[in-house]
Motif scaffolding. Structure first.
Motif, mmCIF file in Angstrom:
data_model
loop_
_atom_site.group_PDB
_atom_site.id
_atom_site.type_symbol
_atom_site.label_atom_id
_atom_site.label_comp_id
_atom_site.label_asym_id
_atom_site.label_seq_id
_atom_site.Cartn_x
_atom_site.Cartn_y
_atom_site.Cartn_z
ATOM 1 N N UNK A 139 0.828 -1.214 0.000
ATOM 2 C CA UNK A 139 0.000 0.000 0.000
ATOM 3 C C UNK A 139 0.857 1.256 0.000
ATOM 4 N N UNK A 140 0.419 2.243 -0.775
ATOM 5 C CA UNK A 140 0.966 3.598 -0.717
ATOM 6 C C UNK A 140 0.437 4.235 0.565
ATOM 7 N N UNK A 141 1.304 4.601 1.512
ATOM 8 C CA UNK A 141 0.813 5.080 2.818
ATOM 9 C C UNK A 141 -0.055 6.321 2.744
ATOM 10 N N UNK A 142 0.034 7.092 1.679
ATOM 11 C CA UNK A 142 -0.793 8.280 1.560
ATOM 12 C C UNK A 142 -2.105 8.053 0.853
ATOM 13 N N UNK A 143 -2.351 6.802 0.416
ATOM 14 C CA UNK A 143 -3.559 6.507 -0.352
ATOM 15 C C UNK A 143 -4.229 5.221 0.137
ATOM 16 N N UNK A 144 -4.421 5.134 1.444
ATOM 17 C CA UNK A 144 -5.115 3.982 2.029
ATOM 18 C C UNK A 144 -6.496 4.437 2.475
ATOM 19 N N UNK A 145 -7.516 3.721 2.040
ATOM 20 C CA UNK A 145 -8.906 4.047 2.356
ATOM 21 C C UNK A 145 -9.506 2.894 3.148
ATOM 22 N N UNK A 146 -10.460 3.206 3.998
ATOM 23 C CA UNK A 146 -11.102 2.192 4.829
ATOM 24 C C UNK A 146 -12.591 2.172 4.532
ATOM 25 N N UNK A 147 -13.180 0.971 4.522
ATOM 26 C CA UNK A 147 -14.599 0.842 4.200
ATOM 27 C C UNK A 147 -15.209 -0.326 4.958
ATOM 28 N N UNK A 148 -16.524 -0.288 5.097
ATOM 29 C CA UNK A 148 -17.227 -1.397 5.737
ATOM 30 C C UNK A 148 -18.711 -1.118 5.812
ATOM 31 N N UNK A 149 -19.481 -2.184 6.018
ATOM 32 C CA UNK A 149 -20.923 -2.096 6.193
ATOM 33 C C UNK A 149 -21.270 -2.330 7.665
ATOM 34 N N UNK A 150 -22.249 -1.587 8.170
ATOM 35 C CA UNK A 150 -22.785 -1.802 9.510
ATOM 36 C C UNK A 150 -21.679 -1.608 10.559
ATOM 37 N N UNK A 151 -21.336 -2.671 11.309
ATOM 38 C CA UNK A 151 -20.262 -2.542 12.297
ATOM 39 C C UNK A 151 -18.943 -2.189 11.614
ATOM 40 N N UNK A 152 -18.749 -2.675 10.386
ATOM 41 C CA UNK A 152 -17.560 -2.291 9.630
ATOM 42 C C UNK A 152 -17.581 -0.824 9.252
ATOM 43 N N UNK A 153 -18.783 -0.282 8.970
ATOM 44 C CA UNK A 153 -18.906 1.148 8.720
ATOM 45 C C UNK A 153 -18.610 1.956 9.973
ATOM 46 N N UNK A 154 -19.107 1.466 11.118
ATOM 47 C CA UNK A 154 -18.801 2.097 12.409
ATOM 48 C C UNK A 154 -17.296 2.154 12.633
ATOM 49 N N UNK A 155 -16.599 1.021 12.408
ATOM 50 C CA UNK A 155 -15.148 0.999 12.614
ATOM 51 C C UNK A 155 -14.425 1.914 11.627
ATOM 52 N N UNK A 156 -14.971 2.055 10.422
ATOM 53 C CA UNK A 156 -14.358 2.963 9.449
ATOM 54 C C UNK A 156 -14.386 4.397 9.964
ATOM 55 N N UNK A 157 -15.551 4.816 10.486
ATOM 56 C CA UNK A 157 -15.658 6.170 11.027
ATOM 57 C C UNK A 157 -14.816 6.332 12.290
ATOM 58 N N UNK A 158 -14.836 5.312 13.149
ATOM 59 C CA UNK A 158 -14.057 5.386 14.385
ATOM 60 C C UNK A 158 -12.562 5.489 14.078
ATOM 61 N N UNK A 159 -12.117 4.787 13.039
ATOM 62 C CA UNK A 159 -10.699 4.823 12.666
ATOM 63 C C UNK A 159 -10.259 6.229 12.277
ATOM 64 N N UNK A 160 -11.110 6.953 11.567
ATOM 65 C CA UNK A 160 -10.733 8.312 11.168
ATOM 66 C C UNK A 160 -10.576 9.221 12.372
ATOM 67 N N UNK A 161 -11.397 9.016 13.405
ATOM 68 C CA UNK A 161 -11.314 9.866 14.587
ATOM 69 C C UNK A 161 -10.226 9.478 15.550
ATOM 70 N N UNK A 162 -9.968 8.183 15.687
ATOM 71 C CA UNK A 162 -8.998 7.724 16.680
ATOM 72 C C UNK A 162 -7.624 7.421 16.091
ATOM 73 N N UNK A 163 -7.556 7.321 14.768
ATOM 74 C CA UNK A 163 -6.273 7.125 14.090
ATOM 75 C C UNK A 163 -6.109 8.204 13.019
ATOM 76 N N UNK A 164 -6.184 9.475 13.400
ATOM 77 C CA UNK A 164 -6.117 10.539 12.389
ATOM 78 C C UNK A 164 -4.788 10.491 11.637
#
Length: 621
Positions: free
Chosen positions: A459-484
């Protein structure tokens, strides 16, 4: 000409097939993906004939055939809300019958039919609790409540002759999802037996013996901390356990042969499937030869234990349901005498794809975590990558066909999918690793996976995206806030963004699950709910966010995700919230293709340094 990746979404595929319980014919109820949602068809195996069904069906994956094979039991709800009634729907398009007309709307947590006659059981979750109902599949007579519990109770099953029923209960362990199996006499409604392996040893029912008059149950136990098959006789308490001490990891029972002599199971070792048979008489455990891939997919919070699973045919042969990330579902018949495998039903359109492989990474505390990784063909240097997180949380990503994964790889984007702590098939300790600290262990696992993908040049460290449905969507949003700073953006499908704010609007089954996750209600544990909620961290988000959400979602209600998007917008965040008409399980090939195109466009926009938001956040129309 459309992009080449479109072919992965446009190819019509069978995505699940479940054998009918009846004894008159060897029938399978097939779920086939379609442009506007899943369709149902009946496969007559002996005649090798597939007949599309007519009628208005609800959640296709939850549906079952009646014993005579003429009708389907299916939950009808309000636009995908998952709150409704089970109807008996004739496959020829005839008039449907509401089997529980006097009940308030409920969420379905189990449905099963007897092999003969017209008896069936439903497990329903409503505002007052969980109930096991005995119904007649013709609609005759009134439904009869066999068991009620205010604690979680799922997965009601009925014996071949309809005289016994079982349900997985938690009354002995309220607030903790470690089930016991409770058996009820359908004639009297009296509890006749229960099986628990203690407070740390959950038991789940798989199916009653297929033989009429045989009241034994195939169950899954965890006395060792890992799943093992067990045949239990409620009449005298005797049991036959497949302890398999030489196997590391779960040995998951799937089915019981029609003569009740053999049990089909899958050994899961670090995410890799190996199919096995257990001889009930001799206690012998033997391997079934098969190609690489997956052979079942566990589910949670639905009417069945599995989304799809290998099983026995009426002829006694093992009927392998086989998938890989690069190969759609096919049905393989195993010759018992030679061990040979022949195709029984293949995917109508074979679209070649890119292989995705399994590997293990170590989380912050050394816990091994399984990761699926795929690189675009010919990639030698780091490229953009999408990390996918499954829902649940007590689900798992198996090696199954995934059009979106193939779409990313075909477009030059690497793909990875993480089975974080909370995933099933890795033992009880791993499955329960998130409880009481929702999000904490998962975030550690996500960060560890990204570190490895970068260190290994995937992975290119500047171009990594996270995705998920339901609980995976929750973790995607949580990751942006807790792993800025870790991710370049998030694509969150039907996420939970505010556990406390959404609690009152969840359907009853999900409120019960929330209490289990957090150890109490939002009033009892406000700080725990707050810490786990992505809305708490909106001021720390540095990457753009795209959210897709259903207007009638009763699992992750619309109001809480709207509140998150507005809070992030007010904090100066780059956020887009797209609404669709429907519930939690937005389906259909057209929508899936459109969602993937949207995400791909946003990845490219991020690469150009463009904002994702093109206007203010708006509520659903």
């Amino acid at each position: 000409m459309p992009p080449t990746w479109h072919r992965y979404f446009s190819a019509r595929q069978c995505v699940s097939t479940r054998r009918g319980r009846g004894t008159e014919a060897d029938l399978e109820l097939m779920v086939v993906d379609a442009p506007d949602g899943d369709a149902l068809a009946v496969w007559d195996v002996d005649r090798d004939d597939v007949r599309p069904l007519k009628g208005e069906f609800g959640a296709a994956y939850d549906a079952v055939l009646t014993a005579d094979g003429q009708s389907v039991l299916s939950l009808r709800d309000d636009n995908g809300s998952e709150m409704g009634h089970v109807w008996s729907i004739p496959g020829d398009g005839g008039p449907a019958v509401d089997l529980t007309p006097a009940l308030p709307p409920y969420t379905l947590r189990g449905v099963d039919v007897a092999r003969t006659g017209t008896r069936a059981v439903l497990t329903a979750a409503a505002d007052d609790g969980f109930a096991l109902w005995l119904v007649d599949t013709t609609g005759a007579g009134r439904p009869r409540r066999l068991l009620f519990s205010s604690a979680e109770a799922w997965n009601g099953l009925i014996s071949a002759d309809g005289l016994l029923a079982s349900v997985d209960t938690t009354d002995h362990n309220p607030g903790l999802r470690r089930f016991a199996v409770t058996v009820v006499d359908t004639g009297t409604g009296h509890v006749t037996a229960s099986l628990s392996d203690g407070p740390e040893g959950p038991v789940r029912a798989v199916r009653f013996s297929p033989v009429a008059g045989d009241g034994r149950l195939l169950v899954s136990t965890e006395r060792s901390g890992f799943a093992r098959p067990c045949v239990w006789n409620p009449a005298d308490g005797s049991r036959i356990d497949a302890d398999a001490p030489g196997l590391a990891g779960d040995l998951v029972p799937l089915d019981w042969s029609d003569d009740a002599s053999r049990v089909l199971a899958v050994h899961v070792d670090a995410g890799v499937h190996r199919v096995m048979e257990f001889d009930v008489t001799t206690g012998e455990l033997s391997r079934v030869e098969h190609p690489e891939g997956s052979f079942f997919e566990p589910d949670i919070a639905t009417a069945h234990l599995n989304v799809w699973a290998s099983h026995y045919g009426a002829d006694g042969r093992v009927r392998l349901l086989h998938q890989r990330f690069d190969r759609p579902l096919s049905v393989l018949a195993v010759d018992r005498e030679t061990g040979g495998i022949r195709p029984s039903r293949q995917a109508p359109e074979q679209v070649p794809g890119t292989r995705v492989v399994s590997r293990t990474v170590r989380s912050a505390d050394g816990t091994p975590v399984q990761l699926w990784v795929g690189r675009p063909d010919g990639a030698r240097e780091p490229v953009p990558l999408v990390l996918s997180l499954h829902g649940g949380p007590q689900m798992v990503t198996v090696d199954r066909y995934d059009p979106s994964a193939q779409g990313w790889l075909d477009s030059g984007v690497a793909y990875a999918s993480l089975n974080y702590r909370g995933s099933v098939t890795f033992g009880r300790r791993f499955r329960e690793g998130f409880i009481g600290a929702v999000g904490d262990r998962e975030i550690e696992d996500i960060e560890a996976a990204v570190d490895v993908l970068v260190a290994e040049g995937v992975a290119d460290p500047g171009q990594i995206f996270v995705t998920g449905h339901s609980y995976g969507g929750f973790l995607s949003l949580l990751s942006l806030g807790r792993l800025p700073g870790l991710f370049a953006g998030a694509f969150a499908h039907v996420p939970m963004a505010d556990w406390g704010g959404g609690y009152a609007d969840m359907n009853p089954a999900l409120r019960s699950a929330g209490r289990m996750f957090f150890g109490g209600t939002r009033e009892e544990k406000p700080e725990v709910y707050r810490r786990a909620s992505p809305i708490t961290y909106v001021t720390q988000v540095r990457a753009p966010v795209w959210i897709s959400h259903g207007t009638h979602d009763s699992r992750t209600p619309p109001a809480q995700v709207l509140a998150y998007a507005r809070a992030l917008e007010a904090a100066g965040g780059d956020v887009t919230l797209d609404w669709y008409s429907g519930g939690h399980e937005g389906s259909g090939g057209d929508k899936s293709l459109a969602d993937h195109q949207r995400m791909l466009d946003l990845v490219r926009a991020a690469g150009r340094g463009e904002r994702w938001a093109t206007g203010p956040v708006r509520p659903p129309a």
